[in-house]
Design an enzyme around this catalytic site. Structure first.
Site, PDB file in Angstrom:
ATOM      1  N   ASP A  20       0.875  -1.156   0.000  1.00  0.00           N
ATOM      2  CA  ASP A  20       0.000   0.000   0.000  1.00  0.00           C
ATOM      3  C   ASP A  20       0.925   1.222   0.000  1.00  0.00           C
ATOM      4  O   ASP A  20       2.063   1.141   0.472  1.00  0.00           O
ATOM      5  CB  ASP A  20      -0.867  -0.031   1.262  1.00  0.00           C
ATOM      6  CG  ASP A  20      -1.668   1.233   1.443  1.00  0.00           C
ATOM      7  OD1 ASP A  20      -2.421   1.599   0.532  1.00  0.00           O
ATOM      8  OD2 ASP A  20      -1.531   1.865   2.513  1.00  0.00           O
ATOM      9  N   ARG A  21       0.459   2.354  -0.506  1.00  0.00           N
ATOM     10  CA  ARG A  21       1.316   3.539  -0.556  1.00  0.00           C
ATOM     11  C   ARG A  21       1.230   4.377   0.719  1.00  0.00           C
ATOM     12  O   ARG A  21       2.183   4.462   1.485  1.00  0.00           O
ATOM     13  CB  ARG A  21       0.954   4.401  -1.775  1.00  0.00           C
ATOM     14  CG  ARG A  21       1.958   5.527  -2.037  1.00  0.00           C
ATOM     15  CD  ARG A  21       1.499   6.461  -3.130  1.00  0.00           C
ATOM     16  NE  ARG A  21       0.580   7.466  -2.591  1.00  0.00           N
ATOM     17  CZ  ARG A  21       0.002   8.421  -3.303  1.00  0.00           C
ATOM     18  NH1 ARG A  21       0.212   8.500  -4.605  1.00  0.00           N
ATOM     19  NH2 ARG A  21      -0.805   9.282  -2.743  1.00  0.00           N
ATOM     20  N   ASP A  22       0.076   5.004   0.947  1.00  0.00           N
ATOM     21  CA  ASP A  22      -0.076   5.983   2.030  1.00  0.00           C
ATOM     22  C   ASP A  22      -0.229   5.307   3.386  1.00  0.00           C
ATOM     23  O   ASP A  22      -1.106   4.472   3.586  1.00  0.00           O
ATOM     24  CB  ASP A  22      -1.285   6.881   1.747  1.00  0.00           C
ATOM     25  CG  ASP A  22      -1.144   7.594   0.408  1.00  0.00           C
ATOM     26  OD1 ASP A  22      -0.050   8.090   0.123  1.00  0.00           O
ATOM     27  OD2 ASP A  22      -2.136   7.632  -0.345  1.00  0.00           O
ATOM     28  N   THR A  62      -2.546   1.031  -4.687  1.00  0.00           N
ATOM     29  CA  THR A  62      -3.036   2.138  -3.881  1.00  0.00           C
ATOM     30  C   THR A  62      -4.389   2.659  -4.339  1.00  0.00           C
ATOM     31  O   THR A  62      -4.622   2.851  -5.535  1.00  0.00           O
ATOM     32  CB  THR A  62      -1.988   3.285  -3.877  1.00  0.00           C
ATOM     33  OG1 THR A  62      -2.480   4.380  -3.098  1.00  0.00           O
ATOM     34  CG2 THR A  62      -1.641   3.769  -5.264  1.00  0.00           C
ATOM     35  N   CYS A 105     -16.314  -0.134  -8.357  1.00  0.00           N
ATOM     36  CA  CYS A 105     -15.316  -0.698  -9.269  1.00  0.00           C
ATOM     37  C   CYS A 105     -14.776  -2.020  -8.710  1.00  0.00           C
ATOM     38  O   CYS A 105     -14.970  -2.343  -7.548  1.00  0.00           O
ATOM     39  CB  CYS A 105     -14.177   0.288  -9.474  1.00  0.00           C
ATOM     40  SG  CYS A 105     -13.209   0.580  -7.971  1.00  0.00           S
ATOM     41  N   LYS A 109      -9.495  -1.407  -3.202  1.00  0.00           N
ATOM     42  CA  LYS A 109      -9.376  -2.246  -2.017  1.00  0.00           C
ATOM     43  C   LYS A 109     -10.522  -1.885  -1.060  1.00  0.00           C
ATOM     44  O   LYS A 109     -10.821  -0.711  -0.922  1.00  0.00           O
ATOM     45  CB  LYS A 109      -8.018  -2.017  -1.332  1.00  0.00           C
ATOM     46  CG  LYS A 109      -6.837  -2.469  -2.170  1.00  0.00           C
ATOM     47  CD  LYS A 109      -5.501  -2.192  -1.500  1.00  0.00           C
ATOM     48  CE  LYS A 109      -5.179  -0.716  -1.521  1.00  0.00           C
ATOM     49  NZ  LYS A 109      -3.896  -0.382  -0.901  1.00  0.00           N
TER      50      LYS A 109
END
Length: 193
Positions: A20-22, A62, A105, A109
């Site tokens: 995950d990014r953030d 992400t 969509c 996630k």
């Protein structure tokens, strides 16, 4: 670490590790559209260097709902991702969900779409992949994709997310060591082996 739910199947090196990014790789700046605000979490570069030294491909998956909410554009996300890549990369694959949470969509996630797409791009089976994230939706997406999840809690991680996580690591470097089948004891002692 108060619980280690690592099972014996984790003794093999994963085919890839997706992050995950953030909140996981970089400090969480809500709806960040400014590359100058990108700051890696402690240990991020060392963790990624360990994976690369072991020949393990890395990727980022992400959610960026700020695009769908009209708070930033795709170019803003690209510029921030480019900064992450400059500081911590190169990553082998990037997958971004730009949709509003209510759009339904397949990629956002906790749905598995981002992970499955990254696995296809890397030509690896999801069951051979580790997903590292800081919240329950990261772990749920990993579970739905058939990947292995490691939660690295932050102040925004809910207690029930920690309790439900298949594996919990105290920090990013420890998560990578677990993914590589290493013990957390040396990491806690400071030598990281």
């Amino acid at each position: 670490m108060d619980k280690d739910r690592l099972d014996q199947s984790w003794t093999t090196v994963p085919a890839a590790v997706l992050f995950d990014r953030d909140g996981t790789l970089v400090d969480d700046v809500p709806y960040n559209r400014d590359p100058r605000k990108v700051s890696p979490v402690p240990g991020a570069l060392e963790a990624l260097e360990r994976l690369r030294a072991a020949g393990v491909p890395t990727g980022v998956v992400t959610n960026q709902s700020g695009v769908g909410r009209g708070l930033m554009g795709s170019v803003d996300v690209y510029r921030v991702n480019r900064r992450v890549d400059d500081l911590l990369g190169p990553f082998d694959v990037w997958r971004v969900c730009p949709h509003h949470p209510e759009q339904g969509c397949r990629c956002r996630k906790p749905r598995p779409g981002l992970i499955l797409s990254a696995c296809r791009a890397l030509r690896v089976a999801p069951s051979d992949v580790v997903v590292v994230g800081d919240i329950g939706s990261d772990m749920e997406a990993a579970r739905r994709a058939g990947a292995r999840g490691i939660l690295v809690p932050t102040p925004v991680t809910l207690t029930e997310e920690v309790e439900a996580a298949p594996t919990v690591a105290p920090d990013l470097l420890s998560a990578v060591l677990l993914a590589l089948g290493k013990s957390l004891e040396p990491a806690a002692a400071g030598d990281g082996r």
